[in-house]
Scaffold this motif. Structure first.
Motif, PDB file in Angstrom:
ATOM      1  N   GLU A   1       7.874   5.586  -7.966  1.00 29.09           N
ATOM      2  CA  GLU A   1       8.848   6.114  -7.013  1.00 29.09           C
ATOM      3  C   GLU A   1       8.647   7.613  -6.830  1.00 29.09           C
ATOM      4  O   GLU A   1       8.840   8.157  -5.756  1.00 29.09           O
ATOM      5  N   MET A   2       8.264   8.251  -7.926  1.00 30.80           N
ATOM      6  CA  MET A   2       8.077   9.709  -7.882  1.00 30.80           C
ATOM      7  C   MET A   2       6.901  10.070  -6.976  1.00 30.80           C
ATOM      8  O   MET A   2       7.000  10.971  -6.138  1.00 30.80           O
ATOM      9  N   ASP A   3       5.791   9.315  -7.092  1.00 30.71           N
ATOM     10  CA  ASP A   3       4.638   9.544  -6.212  1.00 30.71           C
ATOM     11  C   ASP A   3       5.077   9.442  -4.758  1.00 30.71           C
ATOM     12  O   ASP A   3       4.713  10.240  -3.905  1.00 30.71           O
ATOM     13  N   ARG A   4       5.861   8.413  -4.537  1.00 28.39           N
ATOM     14  CA  ARG A   4       6.320   8.121  -3.191  1.00 28.39           C
ATOM     15  C   ARG A   4       7.124   9.294  -2.640  1.00 28.39           C
ATOM     16  O   ARG A   4       6.962   9.707  -1.503  1.00 28.39           O
ATOM     17  N   TYR A   5       7.985   9.799  -3.492  1.00 28.66           N
ATOM     18  CA  TYR A   5       8.832  10.916  -3.074  1.00 28.66           C
ATOM     19  C   TYR A   5       7.981  12.124  -2.718  1.00 28.66           C
ATOM     20  O   TYR A   5       8.189  12.786  -1.708  1.00 28.66           O
ATOM     21  N   ARG A   6       6.985  12.395  -3.568  1.00 27.04           N
ATOM     22  CA  ARG A   6       6.112  13.544  -3.316  1.00 27.04           C
ATOM     23  C   ARG A   6       5.357  13.380  -2.005  1.00 27.04           C
ATOM     24  O   ARG A   6       5.232  14.306  -1.219  1.00 27.04           O
ATOM     25  N   LEU A   7       4.865  12.163  -1.776  1.00 25.19           N
ATOM     26  CA  LEU A   7       4.123  11.899  -0.540  1.00 25.19           C
ATOM     27  C   LEU A   7       4.987  12.215   0.670  1.00 25.19           C
ATOM     28  O   LEU A   7       4.559  12.866   1.607  1.00 25.19           O
ATOM     29  N   ARG A   8       6.218  11.742   0.605  1.00 29.89           N
ATOM     30  CA  ARG A   8       7.108  11.945   1.739  1.00 29.89           C
ATOM     31  C   ARG A   8       7.356  13.426   1.950  1.00 29.89           C
ATOM     32  O   ARG A   8       7.475  13.897   3.068  1.00 29.89           O
ATOM     33  N   ALA A   9       7.429  14.154   0.839  1.00 28.42           N
ATOM     34  CA  ALA A   9       7.738  15.573   0.931  1.00 28.42           C
ATOM     35  C   ALA A   9       6.576  16.363   1.526  1.00 28.42           C
ATOM     36  O   ALA A   9       6.782  17.309   2.276  1.00 28.42           O
ATOM     37  N   THR A  10       5.329  15.958   1.232  1.00 27.96           N
ATOM     38  CA  THR A  10       4.214  16.786   1.703  1.00 27.96           C
ATOM     39  C   THR A  10       3.837  16.491   3.137  1.00 27.96           C
ATOM     40  O   THR A  10       3.454  17.394   3.864  1.00 27.96           O
ATOM     41  N   GLY A  11       3.898  15.245   3.548  1.00 29.86           N
ATOM     42  CA  GLY A  11       3.541  14.937   4.923  1.00 29.86           C
ATOM     43  C   GLY A  11       2.067  14.763   5.142  1.00 29.86           C
ATOM     44  O   GLY A  11       1.650  14.043   6.033  1.00 29.86           O
ATOM     45  N   GLY A  12       1.232  15.403   4.363  1.00 29.85           N
ATOM     46  CA  GLY A  12      -0.183  15.073   4.426  1.00 29.85           C
ATOM     47  C   GLY A  12      -1.069  16.085   5.112  1.00 29.85           C
ATOM     48  O   GLY A  12      -2.253  15.842   5.304  1.00 29.85           O
ATOM     49  N   ALA A  13      -0.517  17.223   5.517  1.00 31.89           N
ATOM     50  CA  ALA A  13      -1.334  18.213   6.221  1.00 31.89           C
ATOM     51  C   ALA A  13      -2.541  18.622   5.388  1.00 31.89           C
ATOM     52  O   ALA A  13      -3.659  18.743   5.897  1.00 31.89           O
ATOM     53  N   GLU A  14      -2.326  18.820   4.098  1.00 32.60           N
ATOM     54  CA  GLU A  14      -3.411  19.279   3.230  1.00 32.60           C
ATOM     55  C   GLU A  14      -4.539  18.262   3.208  1.00 32.60           C
ATOM     56  O   GLU A  14      -5.712  18.608   3.246  1.00 32.60           O
ATOM     57  N   LEU A  15      -4.140  16.967   3.154  1.00 32.53           N
ATOM     58  CA  LEU A  15      -5.159  15.924   3.089  1.00 32.53           C
ATOM     59  C   LEU A  15      -6.030  15.916   4.338  1.00 32.53           C
ATOM     60  O   LEU A  15      -7.228  15.670   4.275  1.00 32.53           O
ATOM     61  N   VAL A  16      -5.400  16.181   5.471  1.00 34.90           N
ATOM     62  CA  VAL A  16      -6.168  16.217   6.708  1.00 34.90           C
ATOM     63  C   VAL A  16      -7.252  17.285   6.584  1.00 34.90           C
ATOM     64  O   VAL A  16      -8.436  17.041   6.828  1.00 34.90           O
ATOM     65  N   GLN A  17      -6.841  18.473   6.182  1.00 37.97           N
ATOM     66  CA  GLN A  17      -7.799  19.570   6.022  1.00 37.97           C
ATOM     67  C   GLN A  17      -8.917  19.167   5.076  1.00 37.97           C
ATOM     68  O   GLN A  17     -10.090  19.447   5.316  1.00 37.97           O
ATOM     69  N   ALA A  18      -8.543  18.500   4.009  1.00 40.74           N
ATOM     70  CA  ALA A  18      -9.540  18.142   3.012  1.00 40.74           C
ATOM     71  C   ALA A  18     -10.522  17.123   3.568  1.00 40.74           C
ATOM     72  O   ALA A  18     -11.686  17.106   3.205  1.00 40.74           O
ATOM     73  N   HIS A  19     -10.061  16.269   4.462  1.00 40.53           N
ATOM     74  CA  HIS A  19     -10.904  15.176   4.913  1.00 40.53           C
ATOM     75  C   HIS A  19     -11.847  15.524   6.024  1.00 40.53           C
ATOM     76  O   HIS A  19     -12.910  14.961   6.136  1.00 40.53           O
ATOM     77  N   ILE A  20     -11.404  16.414   6.929  1.00 39.45           N
ATOM     78  CA  ILE A  20     -12.253  16.574   8.098  1.00 39.45           C
ATOM     79  C   ILE A  20     -13.385  17.554   7.857  1.00 39.45           C
ATOM     80  O   ILE A  20     -14.135  17.867   8.773  1.00 39.45           O
ATOM     81  N   LYS A  21     -13.558  18.016   6.650  1.00 39.87           N
ATOM     82  CA  LYS A  21     -14.724  18.841   6.305  1.00 39.87           C
ATOM     83  C   LYS A  21     -14.923  19.973   7.306  1.00 39.87           C
ATOM     84  O   LYS A  21     -15.720  19.861   8.237  1.00 39.87           O
ATOM     85  N   PRO A  22     -14.224  21.067   7.119  1.00 41.87           N
ATOM     86  CA  PRO A  22     -14.330  22.186   8.063  1.00 41.87           C
ATOM     87  C   PRO A  22     -15.781  22.640   8.225  1.00 41.87           C
ATOM     88  O   PRO A  22     -16.552  22.611   7.274  1.00 41.87           O
ATOM     89  N   VAL A  23     -16.101  23.040   9.434  1.00 41.10           N
ATOM     90  CA  VAL A  23     -17.445  23.533   9.712  1.00 41.10           C
ATOM     91  C   VAL A  23     -17.439  25.050   9.533  1.00 41.10           C
ATOM     92  O   VAL A  23     -16.510  25.725   9.963  1.00 41.10           O
ATOM     93  N   GLN A  24     -18.459  25.547   8.831  1.00 38.98           N
ATOM     94  CA  GLN A  24     -18.588  27.002   8.693  1.00 38.98           C
ATOM     95  C   GLN A  24     -18.990  27.579  10.038  1.00 38.98           C
ATOM     96  O   GLN A  24     -19.986  27.165  10.617  1.00 38.98           O
ATOM     97  N   ILE A  25     -18.182  28.479  10.543  1.00 44.13           N
ATOM     98  CA  ILE A  25     -18.472  29.019  11.878  1.00 44.13           C
ATOM     99  C   ILE A  25     -19.245  30.318  11.735  1.00 44.13           C
ATOM    100  O   ILE A  25     -18.834  31.244  11.040  1.00 44.13           O
ATOM    101  N   ASN A  26     -20.364  30.367  12.423  1.00 44.43           N
ATOM    102  CA  ASN A  26     -21.199  31.561  12.452  1.00 44.43           C
ATOM    103  C   ASN A  26     -20.865  32.326  13.731  1.00 44.43           C
ATOM    104  O   ASN A  26     -21.069  31.803  14.828  1.00 44.43           O
ATOM    105  N   PRO A  27     -20.340  33.547  13.620  1.00 43.20           N
ATOM    106  CA  PRO A  27     -19.877  34.272  14.822  1.00 43.20           C
ATOM    107  C   PRO A  27     -20.953  34.382  15.894  1.00 43.20           C
ATOM    108  O   PRO A  27     -20.644  34.418  17.086  1.00 43.20           O
TER     109      PRO A  27
END
Lengths: 429, 604
Positions: free
Chosen positions: B280-306
């Motif tokens: 239940e605690m995991d569940r509560y935490r999941l609901r609280a975070t919403g998942g923005a961080e996971l999105v960032q982690a998953h889409i593998k940011p591209v290093q931008i060269n100016p």
């Protein structure tokens, strides 16, 4: 006393035990003369509800079509299969559907029991309506059978309620949404509609409370009420002088033998004179002397016909149950209504009308129809046209009735076959 | 009648016979007897043989209470040899369930030992299917109503034939493995992992919410999608969204291969809401975070060269599935506007703001806010604002087809291919009353300067004044189909005669609630009770960009004299005075604080 007298009698008693038990159960041998035929009907609990002699008109298959009997036998089949199903069923939202799966998959004879129960239930609704049509179209609701007609209409409503409450019990999508729609129709009634809906469902949505209520209604309240009403319905048939028949079905007895004449007011029994039970019974069956009549002995004529109707009813239901499986759709998913969500077929005429106007379709028109049915014998006081199908004297009444009936049947057909997603008109082919 | 009676009675007798035969001749009994016989032949000792001799067919079942609801699995009634290693070469149903290292089974002294014991796990927890059934059709869930058919094996009657080959295979079982082995890196669930990567790479997360993974709001919440829907439905919804639901606005993701979709389906099938390993605690935490961080982690940011911003931006626009909705050159998702000459329509600041939060520049946009990194947004902006090739427009008709048709439609009725996704909807040119009620200057301004807060861009860098007029002439002849009439000037106050004050605003609000809220809604958002029946939809009066771009005189014009060709009536006929309208305008102005930014605020 002494042993010598006791022991042979015990031996004989043991020897004659089967015969004696049989004789104590069935007091009459197979009858060979009229006295025994009368006695057979009279002394058997299950047969004594019948008259000893029955009018020939009653036995005409094309007059009654046996519809009343068929509905009764369907009810008997429903009670028997229903009780057996009760052993497996749990009225809980968590378990009901699993119990259905067990009945279908693992329980001995589960499938056939459920199929029989399902098809008998649908059949009973249809046959009770047909019975009502027969009684109306032969003018049989007229005096003195007014109240029995009213009882019959009540029995029809009870049958519909029985079928409707049973519809929810499998707790699948079909059941859940049909009942959601059905109870919503009840909610359209003015003033009390919402309260009735709440009372039926025990909440604002169909859920555990509704399931429990429908179960109790289905297995206790309604069957008990129905049994009582059926008993009164049968009892009144006899007290009202048997089944209806045309006025000329009985030969006119000599006046002096009938006591009070048909035309004159029946006088109340006066204090001076004593009357036997027969004197209180109404109608021309009160036979005092050996006047000519058109009756035959119930044994074997009536009983054979009844047995025949029973065997045919059971055979048809068994064949249906063997060939077609009762539906069992997905487990209930409150978030995912089927499109369209349809009420049970016998309410689809209502649902179709509700799609035009909630109040008039769901409450107004059916209310008027039921009201007219209940009042029919008190509005139509003409004694003519009794006991004949489609009598010319009853042209108006029959036309009105058939119009309503045809409209309802057409609406049911449209609702069943011609309505697709979003209640849009579709063709079934 | 006696004959009929005899026939009927005989029929009943026969049916009872048939029923009894069905009842006492189950297929599973035959399977069990076959098993006993085979096992007896293989038996090593008399004791084993005697034990087998003593067994008679019966319903075998495992009751598992540990995983979700109590499961009653009677599968081993037929699959009675599933745990008997001697039957590995037999045909189903008498085949041994395979042992495998991947499932954690171990070999000890030449004997396999299962990691997932059937007595503890049952069968349906991994395989789905209907554990209570005793016939293959029931048990395997081939009946179209059963929600969990045997994963990757059973096919229901109503499934689309062309999809069936893609819905079979052991990989589907991974969806159930993932109910306990939830870590995306778990070695046993590579397909779930692949589907999850695709979920991010294809921008699914932008529209859909999955608790703990993403928080899109445009599409349905997919948190419990695996519990609610069968694989064929999920597959069809991705493969061809409109074939399942005609009103679906989900784009068809053409760059996904069938294998990709299959992986996505397996991933989605694993999303069943609360899974077995969660507390239940995991569940509560999941609901609280919403998942923005996971999105960032998953889409593998591209290093931008100016130095290579624009080129990398182009790659990003292609990789991140922008063309699933937008049109860019030959690629067209048929949901959102054309980006081919975006650099001529929008400036970098607008693009940047729109990327971060589409609704900050277009209040009713359905574009999701994607969670790319700052440099990625910059690179994409750099690429898009560099798209400055002026298209060749030889004729006004060609200009209409290239620039206008996508929204306004080939019949000019405002029902172009993407019109249903735009709010407010594109103008219907066939409404002659509207077109002839607006002065030419106003129409030219709408074309060249665009309409603030809507999808109508400013075309001035593509169409000069002459071209815009020619285009409007074309529209007039092709769609309006009535001779152009310049409207007579109306009697309008030059400026709002009522000074804005709390009293004036209160009077304006009272008038608004009385007269306007039926269509424009109590909140002024254009969603009043009557709005459902009105096309074009009532204007959203909370669209601050639009409101601040129109002058008081124009508001007076629309309110006093109505908007021809729409449901907006002429309120001067209903007794509204200049002062009443002045109060209304003050109320509307007060409702919409002047927005910052916007491409051409205050130009009209």
């Amino acid at each position: 006393m002494s042993k010598e007298t006791a022991s042979p009698s015990l031996l004989t008693a043991v020897k004659e035990l089967p015969g004696n038990v049989w004789k104590s159960l069935f007091r009459n041998p197979l009858p060979t003369n009229d006295l025994e035929r009368s006695s057979t009907s009279f002394t058997n609990f299950f047969l004594h509800i019948h008259p000893v002699k029955v009018h020939k008109n009653t036995l005409r298959p094309l007059y009654t079509l046996g519809l009343g009997l068929v509905s009764f036998f369907l009810f008997v089949i429903l009670v028997v299969t229903g009780i057996l199903l009760m052993f497996y069923y749990v009225p809980s939202t968590a378990q009901a559907y699993d119990r259905m799966l067990d009945l279908r998959g693992s329980v001995a004879f589960g499938t056939i029991l459920r199929n029989m129960h399902r098809w008998s239930a649908h059949g009973m609704v249809a046959v009770v309506v047909m019975h009502l049509c027969r009684v109306f179209l032969t003018g049989s609701y007229k005096k003195p059978r007014e109240f029995n007609w009213v009882l019959g209409v009540v029995l029809l409503l009870l049958t519909l309620l029985m079928s409707f409450t049973g519809y929810l019990l499998p707790w699948d999508q079909l059941a859940f949404w049909a009942i959601t729609v059905g109870t919503a129709i009840a909610g359209y009634a003015p003033v009390v509609g919402k309260d009735i809906q709440f009372l039926l469902m025990g909440g604002s949505t169909v859920g555990q409370e509704a399931l429990l209520r429908f179960y109790v209604l289905h297995v206790a309240v309604l069957p008990a009420t129905l049994t009582l009403a059926i008993a009164i319905h049968f009892w009144r048939i006899r007290k009202d002088g048997g089944l209806s028949r045309p006025a000329d079905a009985d030969p006119t007895p000599p006046m002096e033998m009938m006591g009070a004449q048909a035309g004159s007011k029946p006088s109340l029994p006066e204090g001076k004179k004593t009357y036997g039970l027969q004197g209180l019974v109404r109608g021309p069956l009160t036979k005092v002397n050996n006047i000519p009549d058109n009756t035959v002995f119930s044994w074997p004529n009536l009983f054979m016909s009844e047995l025949f109707v029973f065997v045919m009813t059971l055979a048809v239901i068994l064949v249906l149950a063997l060939l077609f499986n009762a539906p069992l759709e997905e487990p209930v998913n409150v978030m995912h209504p089927p499109n369209p969500a349809k009420a049970p077929w016998y309410f689809l005429g209502l649902q179709e009308m509700v799609s035009y106007s909630a109040f008039w379709g769901g409450i107004g028109v059916p209310g008027i129809f039921v009201g007219l049915l209940l009042l029919a014998p008190y509005l139509d006081r003409s004694p003519k046209g009794v006991g004949v199908w489609f009598s010319r004297d009853r042209l108006l009444a029959n036309t009105i009735f058939l119009t309503f009936l045809a409209a309802n049947i057409i609406f049911v057909i449209i609702g069943t076959f011609f309505r697709g997603p979003n209640w849009a008109f579709v063709t079934p082919w | 009648m006696r004959f009929a009676l005899a026939v009927g009675t005989f029929l009943i007798l026969v049916i009872h016979g048939v029923i009894l035969y069905h009842q006492f001749s189950h297929k599973w009994e035959a399977h069990q007897i076959a098993y006993f016989n085979q096992a007896k032949a293989m038996a090593k000792g008399d004791a084993e043989r005697a034990a087998l001799e003593a067994r008679s067919p019966r319903i075998e079942q495992t009751v598992v209470a540990d995983f979700g609801e109590t499961r009653v699995d009677r599968c081993t009634t037929c699959h009675i040899a599933s745990d008997d290693p001697r039957f590995s070469t037999y045909q189903q149903p008498l085949k041994t369930h395979p042992y495998s290292l991947a499932m954690g089974d171990v070999q000890k002294n030449g004997r396999w030992e299962r990691r997932h014991k059937f007595s503890e796990f049952g069968c349906t927890v991994c395989h789905d299917g209907q554990g209570r059934g005793l016939s293959p059709k029931d048990a395997h869930g081939e009946d179209e109503y059963w929600p969990d058919p045997l994963l990757g094996a059973a096919v229901q009657e109503n499934w689309r034939k062309e999809f069936v080959p893609m819905l079979k295979g052991k990989e589907f079982l991974e969806a159930n493995c993932a109910q306990c082995h939830t870590s995306p890196g778990f070695a046993g669930t590579p397909t779930v992992r692949r589907g999850m990567d695709l979920y991010y790479a294809s921008n699914c997360y932008g529209c859909h919410r999955i608790e703990g993974l993403s928080d899109g709001t445009i599409g349905p919440d997919l948190t419990e999608v695996g519990r609610k829907f069968k694989v064929d439905y999920i597959y069809a919804r991705i493969k061809d969204p409109k074939s399942v639901l005609a009103t679906s606005i989900m784009p068809k993701f053409n760059m996904l291969t069938d294998q990709d979709i299959r992986a996505l389906v397996i991933f989605l099938k694993s999303r069943k809401g609360k899974n077995f390993s969660e507390t239940e605690m995991d569940r509560y935490r999941l609901r609280a975070t919403g998942g923005a961080e996971l999105v960032q982690a998953h889409i593998k940011p591209v290093q931008i060269n100016p130095a290579q911003m624009a080129r990398q931006g182009e790659q990003l626009v292609l990789d991140r599935a922008c063309t699933a909705c937008h049109k860019l050159g030959a690629k067209d998702g048929a949901v959102a506007p054309d980006l081919t000459f975006e650099g001529l329509l929008k400036d970098p600041a607008w693009l940047d703001a729109h990327f971060r939060n589409p609704r900050s520049t277009m209040p009713d946009s359905i574009m999701p806010a994607f969670r790319f990194t700052e440099p990625e947004f910059k690179a994409m902006t750099a690429y898009l604002s560099g798209l400055k090739t002026v298209p060749a427009l030889p004729s006004p008709e060609a200009a209409y087809k290239a620039l206008c048709l996508r929204c306004h439609g080939d019949k000019g009725n405002g029902q172009g291919p993407i019109a249903e996704h735009l709010d407010p909807s594109p103008r219907d040119f066939t409404k002659a009353a509207f077109m002839n009620s607006k002065p030419m200057d106003r129409l030219v301004a709408s074309v060249r300067k665009g309409v603030e807060g809507t999808s109508m861009p400013a075309w001035e860098r593509i169409l000069d004044d002459r071209q815009a007029k020619a285009l409007l002439d074309y529209i007039q002849t092709a769609f309006v189909k009535e001779p152009r009439q310049e409207p007579k000037p109306r009697n309008l106050p030059a400026a709002n005669p009522v000074a804005s004050s709390p009293e004036s605003i209160a009077r304006g609000e009272a008038t608004f609630v009385n007269r306007c809220a039926g269509c424009h809604g109590r909140k002024g958002d254009g969603k009043g009770p009557n709005s459902l029946d009105i096309l074009p939809k009532p204007r959203n009066l909370r669209n601050a960009f639009f409101l601040s771009s129109v002058s008081d005189a124009r508001l007076f014009d629309s309110i006093l004299y109505g908007v021809q060709g729409t449901a907006m009536p002429s309120w001067i006929d209903y007794g509204l005075s200049n002062n009443d309208v002045g109060d209304l305008v003050n109320f509307l102005r007060n409702l919409n604080p002047k927005p910052k930014g916007g491409q051409n605020a205050g130009t009209i």
